[in-house]
Write an enzyme that holds these catalytic residues in place. Sequence first.
Site: not given
Ligand code: 13P
Length: 254
Positions: A11-13, A96, A98, A168, A214, A235-236
């Site tokens: 997930n590149w956000k 999600h 967010e 998550e 994470s 994500g990251g």
């Molecule tokens: P991180 O892997 O950056 O913690 O993000 C998790 C996430 O929200 C994936 O959708």
Amino acid sequence: MTMRKPMIAGNWKMFKTRDEALQFIYAVNMEVPKREFIDTVICAQAPVLRDLVKRQGENVRIAAQTMHEETEGAFTGEVSAALLENIGVEYAVIGHSERRQYFNETDDKVNLKLHQAFRYDITPIVCVGETLETREANKTETFVGDQVKIALQGLGKDQVQSLVIAYEPIWAIGTGKTATSEQANETIKMIRDLVKTLYDTTTSEAIRILYGGSVKPENIESLMKEPHIDGALVGGASLSPKSFMTLVDAAYKQ
Ligand code: 13P
């Protein structure tokens, strides 16, 4: 016991320009294992989805990060399932944390979005997860259980078997704090047991449930060893081709 195919979804956000997105896809296309063995998915910002679909290698799949619940209408800025299907997007992340936190994506909307995704042949990756406060108050099971129940309301078992849930925990997203593999497995098992209660054993054994929060090259192996964790929403660590491929390879080899 059904064998569930693992999935790694990056997930590149709100990261990456078009040029960066294309560089990434060219870097990973030939490296990704065959899709019979693992689903490798990239969740990108809407304006670059079509470009990614056109260039995706045969083993990579493209996902939207959100999707509106209505078919069309005066919803400025939103993206419809019809358009996603039309441009060849196969998955959409729904609910999600967010989106729930900043864009008012409620449990009821999540449910409507799931129904809408199925009308358009989009496979939902539906996210659930508790805050630190909820975990510390020992209310994770009720909280996450309610999120799952409302999200799935009215869906048939074929639909539930085909969708993906991502657990998550909010306190583990972008914080560097991962749930331990055991914690993640425990909550994911609870979700699977709930699906069994709501549907049946076939459905609970077929549904794929990912962990997110994470996830990194250093912890993917121990997460993937857990019996109920079918992959990761990342994500990251999905932003660089190298670390993304490390995760995909680890999940594939497990
Ligand atoms: P991180 O892997 O950056 O913690 O993000 C998790 C996430 O929200 C994936 O959708």
